[in-house]
Write a protein that holds these residues in place. Sequence first.
Motif, mmCIF file in Angstrom:
data_model
loop_
_atom_site.group_PDB
_atom_site.id
_atom_site.type_symbol
_atom_site.label_atom_id
_atom_site.label_comp_id
_atom_site.label_asym_id
_atom_site.label_seq_id
_atom_site.Cartn_x
_atom_site.Cartn_y
_atom_site.Cartn_z
ATOM 1 N N LYS A 150 10.925 -11.222 -3.402
ATOM 2 C CA LYS A 150 12.268 -11.780 -3.358
ATOM 3 C C LYS A 150 12.314 -12.956 -2.379
ATOM 4 C CE LYS A 150 13.796 -8.792 -6.301
ATOM 5 N NZ LYS A 150 14.225 -9.212 -7.661
ATOM 6 N N SER A 151 13.425 -13.643 -2.332
ATOM 7 C CA SER A 151 13.511 -14.901 -1.599
ATOM 8 C C SER A 151 13.509 -14.747 -0.094
ATOM 9 C CB SER A 151 14.770 -15.662 -2.025
ATOM 10 O OG SER A 151 15.936 -14.892 -1.736
ATOM 11 N N THR A 187 18.726 -2.123 1.070
ATOM 12 C CA THR A 187 17.872 -2.884 1.978
ATOM 13 C C THR A 187 18.690 -3.900 2.772
ATOM 14 O OG1 THR A 187 17.396 -4.563 0.278
ATOM 15 C CG2 THR A 187 15.872 -2.697 0.452
ATOM 16 N N GLY A 188 18.206 -4.190 3.991
ATOM 17 C CA GLY A 188 18.751 -5.259 4.808
ATOM 18 C C GLY A 188 17.678 -6.302 5.033
ATOM 19 N N ASP A 189 18.039 -7.594 4.959
ATOM 20 C CA ASP A 189 17.018 -8.628 5.083
ATOM 21 C C ASP A 189 17.267 -9.570 6.260
ATOM 22 O OD1 ASP A 189 18.806 -10.673 4.288
ATOM 23 O OD2 ASP A 189 18.201 -10.560 2.192
ATOM 24 N N PHE A 190 16.393 -10.569 6.405
ATOM 25 C CA PHE A 190 16.406 -11.453 7.561
ATOM 26 C C PHE A 190 17.540 -12.479 7.510
ATOM 27 C CE2 PHE A 190 12.582 -9.424 8.532
ATOM 28 C CZ PHE A 190 12.076 -9.858 9.752
ATOM 29 N N SER A 244 9.077 -8.621 0.252
ATOM 30 C CA SER A 244 8.192 -7.820 -0.586
ATOM 31 C C SER A 244 8.686 -6.388 -0.649
ATOM 32 C CB SER A 244 6.763 -7.848 -0.020
ATOM 33 O OG SER A 244 5.922 -6.930 -0.698
ATOM 34 N N ILE A 245 8.812 -5.872 -1.886
ATOM 35 C CA ILE A 245 9.078 -4.449 -2.113
ATOM 36 C C ILE A 245 7.905 -3.909 -2.916
ATOM 37 C CG2 ILE A 245 10.608 -2.706 -3.092
ATOM 38 C CD1 ILE A 245 12.897 -4.665 -2.925
ATOM 39 N N GLN A 246 7.182 -2.958 -2.351
ATOM 40 C CA GLN A 246 6.059 -2.329 -3.032
ATOM 41 C C GLN A 246 6.296 -0.830 -3.121
ATOM 42 O OE1 GLN A 246 3.553 -4.550 -0.027
ATOM 43 N NE2 GLN A 246 2.037 -4.364 -1.661
ATOM 44 N N VAL A 247 5.962 -0.259 -4.252
ATOM 45 C CA VAL A 247 6.093 1.179 -4.456
ATOM 46 C C VAL A 247 4.704 1.755 -4.705
ATOM 47 C CG1 VAL A 247 7.179 3.024 -5.782
ATOM 48 C CG2 VAL A 247 8.387 0.848 -5.457
ATOM 49 N N TYR A 248 4.342 2.767 -3.923
ATOM 50 C CA TYR A 248 3.044 3.425 -4.058
ATOM 51 C C TYR A 248 3.236 4.894 -4.397
ATOM 52 C CZ TYR A 248 0.815 -0.650 -1.939
ATOM 53 O OH TYR A 248 0.362 -1.926 -1.678
ATOM 54 N N GLU A 249 2.259 5.436 -5.087
ATOM 55 C CA GLU A 249 2.256 6.863 -5.419
ATOM 56 C C GLU A 249 1.035 7.514 -4.797
ATOM 57 O OE1 GLU A 249 3.438 9.606 -9.158
ATOM 58 O OE2 GLU A 249 2.053 7.970 -9.597
ATOM 59 N N LEU A 250 1.265 8.617 -4.113
ATOM 60 C CA LEU A 250 0.189 9.367 -3.480
ATOM 61 C C LEU A 250 -0.402 10.345 -4.480
ATOM 62 C CD1 LEU A 250 -1.386 10.189 -0.904
ATOM 63 C CD2 LEU A 250 0.500 11.775 -0.398
ATOM 64 N N SER A 251 -1.705 10.216 -4.698
ATOM 65 C CA SER A 251 -2.414 11.112 -5.610
ATOM 66 C C SER A 251 -3.686 11.592 -4.924
ATOM 67 C CB SER A 251 -2.761 10.386 -6.920
ATOM 68 O OG SER A 251 -3.490 11.229 -7.787
ATOM 69 N N GLY A 252 -3.607 12.767 -4.283
ATOM 70 C CA GLY A 252 -4.747 13.284 -3.541
ATOM 71 C C GLY A 252 -5.093 12.371 -2.389
ATOM 72 N N SER A 253 -6.298 11.821 -2.397
ATOM 73 C CA SER A 253 -6.749 10.911 -1.351
ATOM 74 C C SER A 253 -6.640 9.451 -1.782
ATOM 75 C CB SER A 253 -8.205 11.220 -0.968
ATOM 76 O OG SER A 253 -9.050 11.077 -2.095
ATOM 77 N N GLU A 254 -5.882 9.192 -2.857
ATOM 78 C CA GLU A 254 -5.730 7.836 -3.372
ATOM 79 C C GLU A 254 -4.276 7.381 -3.301
ATOM 80 O OE1 GLU A 254 -8.227 5.934 -4.409
ATOM 81 O OE2 GLU A 254 -9.736 7.497 -4.101
ATOM 82 N N LEU A 255 -4.103 6.061 -3.117
ATOM 83 C CA LEU A 255 -2.795 5.432 -3.206
ATOM 84 C C LEU A 255 -2.805 4.473 -4.378
ATOM 85 C CD1 LEU A 255 -1.615 4.463 0.406
ATOM 86 C CD2 LEU A 255 -0.691 6.229 -1.101
ATOM 87 N N ASN A 256 -1.874 4.667 -5.304
ATOM 88 C CA ASN A 256 -1.784 3.807 -6.474
ATOM 89 C C ASN A 256 -0.504 2.985 -6.416
ATOM 90 O OD1 ASN A 256 -4.151 5.015 -7.636
ATOM 91 N ND2 ASN A 256 -2.878 6.769 -8.212
#
Length: 314
Positions: A65-66, A86-89, A46-58
Amino acid sequence: MVDASNRPQIFQHICKSLTTTVYDTLWVPSSARFVVLGSTARSTGSIQVYELSGSELNEVAKVEKSCSFKCGTFGASSLVERQLATGDFKGNLHIWDLEKMGIPVFHVKAHETIINAIDGCGGLGIGHGAPEIVTGGRDGRVCVWDQRQKDDPVALFEPETRDTNRDCWSVAFGNSYNDEERCVMAGYDNGDIKLFDLRTGKVPWETTLKSGMAIGTTIWGVKHLPQNREVFMVLGGDGSLSLYKHSNPSKRSLKSMEGRPYGITDKVNLLSSQPLSTQPVACFDWSPDKEGLAVFGSFDQCIRVAIVTKLNKI
C-alpha cells in the motif's frame, strides 16, 4: 515462587528473514495464520499473511500500500469476519478484509501524523457493547472510532493547547463489563498515564511515572498471556524476551511499630529470559488459541515464531 524444575523456557521455533521493516505481528483469530505489518525500503506499506505448518512458514497473501503500517488489531471484529484494523504513518485508520485486500472496508483520516498505537473492543468476545477501535497518535490525540459512524470519532481526548502536545505511545480498552461501561488507558512519551471514562467523557484518574523496575534494557512493549493475565512478556531493546509473573500480596496493608498503616506493593517475578535477536524486539503477539505459542518481529527484519513451555505449571 516457581519451582526451578517447573520454570518456563522460551524457545525459537522458526526464524524467517524479510525484506521489510516489521512494526507489528498479529495472530489471525481461530487460525494458524498471522499478519505482519510494516514498511518496505520504498517507505510503502506491507501486509503479509503467513500460515504456520509444523516447522514451516508459508506466505499465503501479500499486498503493498502507499503508506507504511505501524500497528493493527482484530479486537473490534467478529470471529466470522476477522477484519484487520490498521494505523499507518500518515494517520490513516483502515479496516481490511483479509480475503479481499484491494480496497479497505473502512477508512478515515484519524490523526495528523503517525498512529503509534491501536486497540479494539467489542469483537472476538472481548468486552461488552459496540465494536470500537481506539487510536493514539503523535499529535497527542486519543480517538475512539465506530466504523458504523463515518468521518468523526465517537469520543476524542486531546491536549488543551498545541504547546502541551505529548506523543501518545500506547492505548488500551478496559472496564467493558456491560454495554454501558468502557474506559481507555493511554500512555505518553513523558510518562503520563491517563484513564478516560467513555461513558462520562472525563478523566477519573491520571499519574506520571518517573521511574520503575530496572531490567537493564529499554522496554519496547509488554504483552499479557491471554490464558493467564498474571503472566506477561517484556520485549527488550537488547533483542531479548523476558517472561514475568505478577502476584498479589497476602495482605494489602500492615501497621508500623507506631501503629500507622502502610500499603504493600504487588510483586513481579522473572520466570525466564532469552536473547533471540541482535536488534530490539518491536512487536509480539501471543496466540489466543494455543497457550505458549507466539510470533514476534524485530528490527533485524526477521519474524520469529516462539514457543514458551510449562506455562500451566506456574
